[in-house]
Design a protein around this motif. Structure first.
Motif, PDB file in Angstrom:
ATOM      1  N   LYS A 168      11.320 -26.339   3.277  1.00 57.09           N
ATOM      2  CA  LYS A 168      11.372 -27.738   3.133  1.00 57.09           C
ATOM      3  C   LYS A 168      11.520 -28.337   4.436  1.00 57.09           C
ATOM      4  CE  LYS A 168      13.711 -29.693  -0.177  1.00 57.09           C
ATOM      5  NZ  LYS A 168      12.638 -29.941  -1.033  1.00 57.09           N
ATOM      6  N   TYR A 169      12.104 -28.031   5.135  1.00 59.02           N
ATOM      7  CA  TYR A 169      12.443 -28.952   6.564  1.00 59.02           C
ATOM      8  C   TYR A 169      11.958 -27.984   7.676  1.00 59.02           C
ATOM      9  CZ  TYR A 169      14.946 -31.340   2.876  1.00 59.02           C
ATOM     10  OH  TYR A 169      15.233 -32.219   1.793  1.00 59.02           O
ATOM     11  N   GLY A 170      11.864 -26.984   7.836  1.00 66.46           N
ATOM     12  CA  GLY A 170      11.866 -26.186   8.980  1.00 66.46           C
ATOM     13  C   GLY A 170      10.435 -25.787   9.731  1.00 66.46           C
ATOM     14  N   ASN A 171      10.250 -24.949  10.503  1.00 61.95           N
ATOM     15  CA  ASN A 171       8.977 -24.705  10.994  1.00 61.95           C
ATOM     16  C   ASN A 171       7.874 -24.041   9.930  1.00 61.95           C
ATOM     17  OD1 ASN A 171       9.648 -25.259  13.589  1.00 61.95           O
ATOM     18  ND2 ASN A 171      10.120 -23.106  14.277  1.00 61.95           N
ATOM     19  N   ASP A 172       8.223 -23.812   8.533  1.00 62.96           N
ATOM     20  CA  ASP A 172       7.502 -23.212   7.763  1.00 62.96           C
ATOM     21  C   ASP A 172       6.470 -24.757   7.183  1.00 62.96           C
ATOM     22  OD1 ASP A 172       9.723 -21.634   7.556  1.00 62.96           O
ATOM     23  OD2 ASP A 172       8.876 -20.723   5.706  1.00 62.96           O
ATOM     24  N   THR A 173       6.956 -25.778   7.679  1.00 63.56           N
ATOM     25  CA  THR A 173       6.109 -27.014   7.016  1.00 63.56           C
ATOM     26  C   THR A 173       5.244 -27.334   8.181  1.00 63.56           C
ATOM     27  OG1 THR A 173       7.626 -28.410   8.608  1.00 63.56           O
ATOM     28  CG2 THR A 173       8.295 -28.114   6.376  1.00 63.56           C
ATOM     29  N   GLY A 174       5.166 -26.541   9.185  1.00 63.35           N
ATOM     30  CA  GLY A 174       4.035 -26.557  10.317  1.00 63.35           C
ATOM     31  C   GLY A 174       4.386 -27.805  11.261  1.00 63.35           C
ATOM     32  N   GLU A 175       5.589 -28.205  11.044  1.00 66.78           N
ATOM     33  CA  GLU A 175       6.085 -29.216  12.054  1.00 66.78           C
ATOM     34  C   GLU A 175       7.443 -28.951  12.747  1.00 66.78           C
ATOM     35  OE1 GLU A 175       6.474 -32.009  14.330  1.00 66.78           O
ATOM     36  OE2 GLU A 175       4.616 -32.310  13.300  1.00 66.78           O
TER      37      GLU A 175
ATOM     38  N   GLY B 296       4.740 -12.051  20.182  1.00 72.34           N
ATOM     39  CA  GLY B 296       5.710 -11.859  19.091  1.00 72.34           C
ATOM     40  C   GLY B 296       6.095 -10.349  18.801  1.00 72.34           C
ATOM     41  N   GLY B 297       5.667  -9.287  19.474  1.00 72.43           N
ATOM     42  CA  GLY B 297       6.122  -8.158  19.414  1.00 72.43           C
ATOM     43  C   GLY B 297       5.729  -7.552  18.117  1.00 72.43           C
ATOM     44  N   MET B 298       6.871  -6.994  17.590  1.00 73.33           N
ATOM     45  CA  MET B 298       6.828  -6.232  16.222  1.00 73.33           C
ATOM     46  C   MET B 298       6.525  -7.275  15.139  1.00 73.33           C
ATOM     47  SD  MET B 298       6.551  -3.122  17.176  1.00 73.33           S
ATOM     48  CE  MET B 298       6.510  -2.400  15.656  1.00 73.33           C
ATOM     49  N   LEU B 299       7.021  -8.509  15.313  1.00 75.10           N
ATOM     50  CA  LEU B 299       6.732  -9.563  14.469  1.00 75.10           C
ATOM     51  C   LEU B 299       5.436  -9.468  14.224  1.00 75.10           C
ATOM     52  CD1 LEU B 299       9.242 -12.210  15.429  1.00 75.10           C
ATOM     53  CD2 LEU B 299       9.555 -10.510  13.632  1.00 75.10           C
ATOM     54  N   ALA B 300       4.576  -9.449  15.110  1.00 77.15           N
ATOM     55  CA  ALA B 300       2.946  -9.709  15.148  1.00 77.15           C
ATOM     56  C   ALA B 300       2.261  -8.394  14.865  1.00 77.15           C
ATOM     57  CB  ALA B 300       2.353 -10.335  16.157  1.00 77.15           C
ATOM     58  N   VAL B 301       2.756  -7.193  15.244  1.00 76.22           N
ATOM     59  CA  VAL B 301       1.995  -6.003  15.118  1.00 76.22           C
ATOM     60  C   VAL B 301       2.540  -5.076  14.189  1.00 76.22           C
ATOM     61  CG1 VAL B 301       1.085  -6.423  17.438  1.00 76.22           C
ATOM     62  CG2 VAL B 301       2.820  -4.974  17.219  1.00 76.22           C
ATOM     63  N   GLY B 302       3.636  -5.107  14.010  1.00 77.20           N
ATOM     64  CA  GLY B 302       4.497  -4.089  13.012  1.00 77.20           C
ATOM     65  C   GLY B 302       4.897  -4.731  11.738  1.00 77.20           C
ATOM     66  N   VAL B 303       5.380  -5.702  11.488  1.00 79.50           N
ATOM     67  CA  VAL B 303       5.801  -6.140  10.033  1.00 79.50           C
ATOM     68  C   VAL B 303       4.491  -6.654   9.352  1.00 79.50           C
ATOM     69  CG1 VAL B 303       7.045  -7.643   8.704  1.00 79.50           C
ATOM     70  CG2 VAL B 303       8.069  -7.111  10.816  1.00 79.50           C
ATOM     71  N   PRO B 304       4.180  -5.976   8.268  1.00 79.36           N
ATOM     72  CA  PRO B 304       2.786  -6.090   7.345  1.00 79.36           C
ATOM     73  C   PRO B 304       2.857  -7.543   7.075  1.00 79.36           C
ATOM     74  CG  PRO B 304       4.132  -4.170   6.655  1.00 79.36           C
ATOM     75  CD  PRO B 304       5.203  -4.833   7.482  1.00 79.36           C
ATOM     76  N   LEU B 305       1.647  -7.897   6.585  1.00 83.95           N
ATOM     77  CA  LEU B 305       1.477  -9.321   6.419  1.00 83.95           C
ATOM     78  C   LEU B 305       2.092  -9.964   4.929  1.00 83.95           C
ATOM     79  CD1 LEU B 305      -2.254  -9.483   7.330  1.00 83.95           C
ATOM     80  CD2 LEU B 305      -0.605 -11.121   8.038  1.00 83.95           C
ATOM     81  N   TYR B 306       2.239  -8.905   4.077  1.00 86.78           N
ATOM     82  CA  TYR B 306       2.710  -9.381   2.790  1.00 86.78           C
ATOM     83  C   TYR B 306       4.193  -9.540   2.820  1.00 86.78           C
ATOM     84  CZ  TYR B 306       5.275  -4.938   1.818  1.00 86.78           C
ATOM     85  OH  TYR B 306       6.001  -3.877   2.105  1.00 86.78           O
ATOM     86  N   ARG B 307       4.851  -9.091   3.954  1.00 89.67           N
ATOM     87  CA  ARG B 307       6.204  -9.538   4.261  1.00 89.67           C
ATOM     88  C   ARG B 307       6.347 -10.917   4.901  1.00 89.67           C
ATOM     89  NH1 ARG B 307      10.061  -5.565   6.107  1.00 89.67           N
ATOM     90  NH2 ARG B 307       8.867  -4.041   6.572  1.00 89.67           N
ATOM     91  N   LEU B 308       5.484 -11.016   6.056  1.00 89.63           N
ATOM     92  CA  LEU B 308       5.476 -12.018   6.931  1.00 89.63           C
ATOM     93  C   LEU B 308       4.330 -12.461   7.431  1.00 89.63           C
ATOM     94  CD1 LEU B 308       7.698 -13.379   8.852  1.00 89.63           C
ATOM     95  CD2 LEU B 308       7.243 -11.534  10.545  1.00 89.63           C
ATOM     96  N   PRO B 309       3.779 -13.711   6.878  1.00 91.38           N
ATOM     97  CA  PRO B 309       2.764 -14.324   7.286  1.00 91.38           C
ATOM     98  C   PRO B 309       2.524 -14.821   8.728  1.00 91.38           C
ATOM     99  CG  PRO B 309       3.813 -15.441   5.314  1.00 91.38           C
ATOM    100  CD  PRO B 309       4.716 -14.496   5.958  1.00 91.38           C
ATOM    101  N   ARG B 310       1.537 -14.072   9.388  1.00 92.65           N
ATOM    102  CA  ARG B 310       1.077 -14.392  10.840  1.00 92.65           C
ATOM    103  C   ARG B 310       1.210 -15.955  11.077  1.00 92.65           C
ATOM    104  NH1 ARG B 310       2.823 -10.125  10.313  1.00 92.65           N
ATOM    105  NH2 ARG B 310       1.926  -8.391  10.789  1.00 92.65           N
ATOM    106  N   GLU B 311       0.734 -16.836  10.191  1.00 92.46           N
ATOM    107  CA  GLU B 311       0.919 -18.075  10.750  1.00 92.46           C
ATOM    108  C   GLU B 311       2.113 -18.746  10.880  1.00 92.46           C
ATOM    109  OE1 GLU B 311      -0.805 -21.409  11.783  1.00 92.46           O
ATOM    110  OE2 GLU B 311      -2.157 -19.639  11.189  1.00 92.46           O
ATOM    111  N   LEU B 312       3.384 -17.905  10.115  1.00 96.09           N
ATOM    112  CA  LEU B 312       4.488 -18.375  10.514  1.00 96.09           C
ATOM    113  C   LEU B 312       5.096 -18.009  11.678  1.00 96.09           C
ATOM    114  CD1 LEU B 312       7.249 -19.665   9.246  1.00 96.09           C
ATOM    115  CD2 LEU B 312       7.675 -17.452   8.265  1.00 96.09           C
ATOM    116  N   VAL B 313       4.780 -16.747  12.018  1.00 98.61           N
ATOM    117  CA  VAL B 313       5.134 -15.911  13.269  1.00 98.61           C
ATOM    118  C   VAL B 313       4.385 -17.074  14.282  1.00 98.61           C
ATOM    119  CG1 VAL B 313       4.756 -14.174  14.938  1.00 98.61           C
ATOM    120  CG2 VAL B 313       5.100 -13.619  12.495  1.00 98.61           C
ATOM    121  N   LYS B 314       3.344 -17.628  14.286  1.00 93.62           N
ATOM    122  CA  LYS B 314       2.540 -18.332  15.289  1.00 93.62           C
ATOM    123  C   LYS B 314       3.432 -19.579  15.389  1.00 93.62           C
ATOM    124  CE  LYS B 314      -1.815 -20.580  16.504  1.00 93.62           C
ATOM    125  NZ  LYS B 314      -3.267 -20.679  15.825  1.00 93.62           N
ATOM    126  N   THR B 315       3.831 -20.193  14.134  1.00 96.75           N
ATOM    127  CA  THR B 315       4.393 -21.616  14.174  1.00 96.75           C
ATOM    128  C   THR B 315       5.742 -21.546  14.818  1.00 96.75           C
ATOM    129  OG1 THR B 315       3.252 -22.061  12.161  1.00 96.75           O
ATOM    130  CG2 THR B 315       5.306 -23.247  12.692  1.00 96.75           C
TER     131      THR B 315
END
Length: 217
Positions: free
Chosen positions: A41-48, A104-123
């Motif tokens: 609702k209010y964090g980086n998930d919003t893209g802002e 991002g380390g393992m956030l980007a290359v280890g955790v699968p997409l279904y558990r952690l969207p890459r767009e969120l890691v990037k944000t």
């Protein structure tokens, strides 16, 4: 003060819930789910990242002041970027050196997409960079021209090495180096970076933890 609060709301192991005193009455407070809801609702998930910065509680961090000492951080995983985040908030000029193509380390290359969207890691990473942190990709440290001594001669006064532990442990049994045997983390890295993976028609996965089930999936 948590620079990866949105990610914690998704993949944290939530040890706080296991220790939550409410659990002795009925059920623990769903802290991880509440954190995810708040961030959506209010964090980086919003893209802002504006609210992310506005509401950051800096009382537990070093007070910000004009500082000239340049700091080099080796590795852009959770450890390296957290250090960069805290130092930048304290006023230090920070440069992060990453050997790979993505941060991002393992956030980007280890955790699968279904558990952690890459767009969120990037944000989340972009929010850290917006504090003035400089990121240099495909810039391994330790090679000619970019050793710690080279960086020191370029004006860096201190170093944090967060190169990570990205190798899998192989079973101590005969034949563990034979063709067709693939490390779980190596397989996930290749899948997550779009590399071609060649496997046979039948596969045995050894292990039953998170990595094993991510590989099986």
């Amino acid at each position: 003060t948590n620079p990866f609060v949105s990610i914690c709301g998704r993949i944290c192991g939530a040890p706080c819930e296991a220790a939550c005193r409410r659990g002795s009455v009925d059920t623990p407070v769903a802290i991880r789910a509440v954190k995810r809801w708040a961030c959506e609702k209010y964090g980086n998930d919003t893209g802002e990242s504006e609210r992310y910065h506005r509401y950051a509680d800096q009382r537990m961090l070093i007070p910000k002041a004009p500082r000239s000492e340049r700091i080099a951080v080796v590795g852009s995983g959770v450890a390296g970027l957290t250090v960069a985040h805290d130092l930048a908030r304290a006023g230090y000029p920070v440069t992060v050196f990453e050997a790979g193509k993505v941060a991002g380390g393992m956030l980007a290359v280890g955790v699968p997409l279904y558990r952690l969207p890459r767009e969120l890691v990037k944000t989340e990473i972009e929010a850290i960079l917006s504090l003035g942190v400089e990121l240099k990709l495909e810039s391994p440290v330790g090679v000619p021209g970019r050793t710690l001594q080279d960086l020191r001669s370029q004006g860096f006064k201190a170093f944090f090495v967060g190169a990570g532990l990205q190798g899998s442990r192989r079973l101590p049994i005969p034949g563990n180096q034979l063709p067709g045997i693939v490390d779980g983390l190596e397989l996930l890295r290749k899948v997550n970076t779009g590399e071609r993976v060649s496997i046979g028609p039948r596969v045995v996965v050894v292990g039953g933890g998170n990595v094993a089930f991510d590989v099986a999936r």
